[in-house]
Design an enzyme around this catalytic site. Structure first.
Site, PDB file in Angstrom:
ATOM      1  N   CYS A 194       0.768  -1.295   0.046  1.00 44.85           N
ATOM      2  CA  CYS A 194       0.184  -0.183  -0.006  1.00 44.85           C
ATOM      3  C   CYS A 194       0.734   1.315   0.085  1.00 44.85           C
ATOM      4  O   CYS A 194       0.337   2.325  -0.174  1.00 44.85           O
ATOM      5  CB  CYS A 194      -0.838  -0.070   1.139  1.00 44.85           C
ATOM      6  SG  CYS A 194      -1.865  -1.495   1.039  1.00 44.85           S
ATOM      7  N   HIS A 216      -1.452   8.534   5.334  1.00 40.88           N
ATOM      8  CA  HIS A 216      -1.855   7.397   4.960  1.00 40.88           C
ATOM      9  C   HIS A 216      -3.261   7.093   5.265  1.00 40.88           C
ATOM     10  O   HIS A 216      -3.916   6.624   4.537  1.00 40.88           O
ATOM     11  CB  HIS A 216      -0.622   6.347   5.355  1.00 40.88           C
ATOM     12  CG  HIS A 216      -1.244   4.994   4.998  1.00 40.88           C
ATOM     13  ND1 HIS A 216      -0.900   4.594   3.619  1.00 40.88           N
ATOM     14  CD2 HIS A 216      -1.334   3.760   5.467  1.00 40.88           C
ATOM     15  CE1 HIS A 216      -1.090   3.393   3.477  1.00 40.88           C
ATOM     16  NE2 HIS A 216      -1.442   2.667   4.650  1.00 40.88           N
ATOM     17  N   HIS A 243      -9.876   2.735   0.504  1.00 37.75           N
ATOM     18  CA  HIS A 243      -8.443   2.408   0.518  1.00 37.75           C
ATOM     19  C   HIS A 243      -8.020   1.881  -0.895  1.00 37.75           C
ATOM     20  O   HIS A 243      -8.327   0.546  -1.161  1.00 37.75           O
ATOM     21  CB  HIS A 243      -7.868   1.506   1.589  1.00 37.75           C
ATOM     22  CG  HIS A 243      -6.522   1.214   1.815  1.00 37.75           C
ATOM     23  ND1 HIS A 243      -5.649   1.743   0.800  1.00 37.75           N
ATOM     24  CD2 HIS A 243      -5.574   1.046   2.777  1.00 37.75           C
ATOM     25  CE1 HIS A 243      -4.199   1.457   1.357  1.00 37.75           C
ATOM     26  NE2 HIS A 243      -4.356   1.302   2.414  1.00 37.75           N
TER      27      HIS A 243
END
Lengths: 388, 401
Positions: free
Chosen positions: B162, B293, B328
């Site tokens: 990620c 994030h 996400h």
């Protein structure tokens, strides 16, 4: 002008960009370590019987697989029980590479040592098994949370970082057949730009029903009968200038790696021309001429269109006479690990044959999707005497 | 070393496709989260995701044959097409140049693998579609970009979960900085799939309806998807062709927690921020905005906020999470975050954190830009990306003035 104060971005660590390999570890279908690989490349052995390895059906009963490989035999039981095969093979190769180098890892340098591992799609079996459980369990979410990291592609590199306590850049490069060449370029940049001083750089591929069937379908399209392979090879990579300045001796130097993407093999000469271009660029960057090359380590695997395109490119740049090292006859088609095996086989032969000290070789690779690349490598044995 | 600028933006996201639509949606605080359509979510207690329902690759790609490529590769190629159009560069010139691509991903084409898994359960391994089998390799994400644009330079797919888009952006920046390439497409792509939805649910990381990063009652992530591509070139190149310069890439930092596969490490993340600042030649106080994030899980947000306070002190800059709007997007997440930051720099606004209700008393120093975009002069933005495996990557972007 930006509002930023004076730039202090990482400077070039090594003007030449030449990489040194100061140790490596390899596990292939030929066995564990460089010696069985060197022997097998010289005299290929039969693939193993893999019919008992999995519950799922396989397209054929043989593969260059490490049938008896168990991670706990190498890393112990503690902490390894949830590792999948890719992670296990990768970590054991990293351990062997660290044991093989004279680079010492300690608290003073572990933040400057990183990992770059190549793959095709991670452990396709782990990801697919996770999907399967969502289809077959009583409820779709009844998957094992402890196995979730295995299903993600950067598992092997991440676990290696944890296992060996290496805090430098930690990257996973999905290049398929080109993975090792991609990793060499990525590593060269990290070291050349000063992001780290050393890297465990290599590639991993596990044997599974998924990889066996992937090869089966590829061969149905493109020909060839080479069995599947598996394993990992990991190289300790540093700046060649820094290694020599410290009075250390490299096992090999990677002088250049050049890659590109072209029309896929088979449609005209575009792919052959592209691979030839990569090869010429790599030689030019290395400051050597075609006549200096003593060995070509090819990617040939019996897929006619790809093999012919590769052979034509090599012929166009190096002529007809340069001896070939045929690695896949000894290791099978191991996808992303294949490129790592090409480099490992070359270094294993150097280690076994001091008479070849200083010889210059070329590694070439290619993919069905049009990616191509070449690396120029000079290798030495570890026999006594000045090798550099 | 050459200076490196971003002259083209190509977002393919749940809240908008293309820089104009994406920027407008960020300003509006739009939500791209909706009931899952990409797979049969029956039987899952939670069924929301940030999917790109409007994604029609055939409207964007011209060279690739859509049926030969997986959804994720098509996200990558479509995003690259948009970025090149936004950059306004002549395509023949581009194809003849030293140009390539660097794309990040978490799951690659694993939605193709998931379909093959379903097919193998239904009909057996011997009855699979060989064209689909061929699509599984993650290497194809960047190769799709090169093939779509006719680029013959390097194509690298960084599968570092990620934070992968930040890895990809950093690598592209270096290739141009060092003169190794003249133009690069950089970003990331990912698709929504069952296996990761199930995995995050079982990990206890998934939330039911809305992702609320930094909120006191935040309860997890919503999975998402999309593609992000940025067009990078040297400052000299951009100026000589009269290009519109969106932002400059100032530098980036990478490190690894080397501690735990899924739990982030505060000290290591703080160290990564310091590395990024040093590499970019800036001080912490120069940062005007942090694109977090910001996954929205209780632990991740707390660790990230704590590390920000460790590095920036009590006067930390505003820090918002685009994941509140996008879900996400995994390997595309930090790329979409970088594009949001660039749009914030050029449009002088802070993208908001939506779904925000209650400030968290455990992170009093954090200003999450709650619910509404805010006018602000952003000269330097920091884009955070953290991943499974402790793979941290932080990129620093700056306004060219």
């Amino acid at each position: 002008m930006t509002t930023a104060p004076e730039r202090t971005a990482p400077a070039a660590g090594s003007a030449s960009g030449v990489l040194a390999i100061t140790g490596f570890g390899v596990l292939s279908g030929a066995g564990i370590g460089p010696e069985p690989l060197a022997s097998a490349v010289a005299r290929p052995a039969q693939p193993a019987d893999v019919s008992g390895m999995f519950e799922e059906p396989l397209p054929r009963d043989d593969a260059y697989a490490l049938v008896d490989f168990r991670v706990r035999d190498h890393l112990g039981r503690k902490g390894t029980s949830f590792f999948d095969r890719s992670t296990s093979l990768g970590l054991v190769a990293c351990q062997a590479a660290l044991a093989d180098t004279d680079l010492r890892v300690d608290d003073g340098n572990r933040a400057r040592i990183g990992i770059a591992l190549g793959t095709t799609a991670g452990s396709a079996k782990s990801t697919s098994d996770y999907s399967r459980d969502t289809f077959t369990q009583e409820r779709p979410y009844l998957v094992n949370p402890l196995l979730f990291p295995n299903a993600v592609m950067n598992c092997a590199a991440g676990q290696a970082g944890i296992w060996f306590d290496l805090k430098g850049p930690n990257a996973t490069v999905a290049g398929g057949p080109l993975a090792m060449l991609n990793v060499l370029r990525y590593s060269r940049n990290l070291i050349n730009c000063g992001y780290g001083d050393a890297l465990l750089a290599g590639a991993v591929e596990e044997f599974s029903p998924h990889s066996a069937w992937a090869l089966h379908y590829a061969q149905a399209d493109d020909g060839g009968t080479v069995p599947c392979g598996e394993g990992a090879a990991v190289f300790v990579i540093e700046s060649a200038e820094a290694v020599r300045a410290a009075g250390r001796r490299p096992d090999a130097e990677v002088l250049a790696t050049e890659v590109g993407v072209f029309e896929p093999p088979g449609s005209g000469t575009s792919f052959t021309d592209g691979l030839a271009l990569c090869l010429r660029r790599a030689l030019e960057r290395s400051g050597v001429s075609a006549s200096d090359v003593t060995t070509v380590v090819g990617a040939a695997n019996g897929m006619t269109r790809l093999d012919e395109a590769e052979a034509a490119a090599v012929r166009a740049v190096l002529g007809d006479d340069v001896p070939r090292l045929r690695v896949k006859e000894a290791t099978g088609e191991a996808f992303s690990a294949s490129g790592a095996f090409q480099l490992a086989a070359l270094l294993a032969r150097h280690r076994a044959e001091p008479a070849r000290d200083g010889e210059l070789s070329v590694i070439v690779s290619r993919s069905r999707d049009g990616a191509a690349g070449a690396a120029v490598v000079r290798g030495w044995s570890r026999a006594d005497g000045d090798d550099g | 070393m050459r200076r490196v600028v971003i002259t083209g933006l190509g977002p393919v996201s749940a809240i908008g496709i293309g820089a104009a639509a994406y920027g407008e949606a960020l300003r509006r605080g739009a939500s791209g989260v909706s009931p899952i359509a990409g797979f049969d979510s029956s039987g899952f207690p939670y069924y929301m995701a940030g999917e790109v329902h409007d994604f029609r690759p055939e409207d964007m790609v011209r060279r690739l044959s859509v049926e030969e490529w997986g959804r994720t590769s098509l996200f990558a190629a479509s995003a690259a097409r948009l970025a090149v159009a936004d950059a306004g560069i002549d395509e023949e010139h581009l194809a003849a140049s030293r140009a390539g691509s660097s794309m990040g991903t978490t799951g690659g084409e694993s939605q193709v693998l998931e379909r093959l898994t379903a097919d193998s359960l239904a009909a057996g391994f011997h009855a699979l579609d060989s064209g689909l089998v061929r699509q599984v390799s993650s290497a194809r994400l960047s190769q799709a970009v090169n093939r779509e644009l006719g680029l013959t330079g390097e194509a690298v797919t960084l599968a570092t979960a990620c934070s992968a888009s930040n890895y990809a952006l950093g690598y592209a920046y270096d290739l141009i900085r060092t003169g190794e390439a003249d133009y690069m497409l950089a970003g990331g792509a990912d698709s929504v799939h069952r296996w990761s939805h199930a995995g995050f649910y079982r990990l206890g990381a998934l939330t039911e309806k809305a992702c609320s990063p930094f909120d006191k009652d935040r309860s997890g992530i919503i999975t998402g998807e999309g593609g992000a591509a940025m067009f990078l070139e040297s400052l000299e190149s951009a100026q000589s062709r009269g290009a519109r310069i969106h932002a400059e890439v100032l530098g980036y930092g990478l490190n690894c927690d080397a501690g735990h596969m899924v739990a982030p490490d505060r000290d290591s993340i703080a160290a990564c921020m310091r590395l990024a600042h040093r590499n970019a030649g800036i001080r912490a106080e120069d940062v005007d905005y942090i694109c977090a994030h910001g996954t929205g899980t209780p632990t991740n947000d707390h660790v990230e906020a704590s590390a920000v306070v460790d590095v920036f002190g009590k006067d930390a800059p505003p820090i918002s999470s685009t994941k509140s709007m996008l879900g996400h997007a995994m390997g595309a997440a930090s790329g979409l975050g970088a594009i949001a930051s660039v749009l914030g720099i050029t449009g002088s606004f802070l993208p908001p954190t939506i779904n925000f209700n209650t400030a968290d008393p455990d992170m009093p120093e954090i200003d999450p830009v709650p619910n509404h975009a805010r006018p602000a002069d952003i000269r330097i933005a920091q884009v955070n990306g953290f991943a499974f495996g402790g793979n941290n990557a932080i990129v620093i972007l700056g306004r060219l003035s």
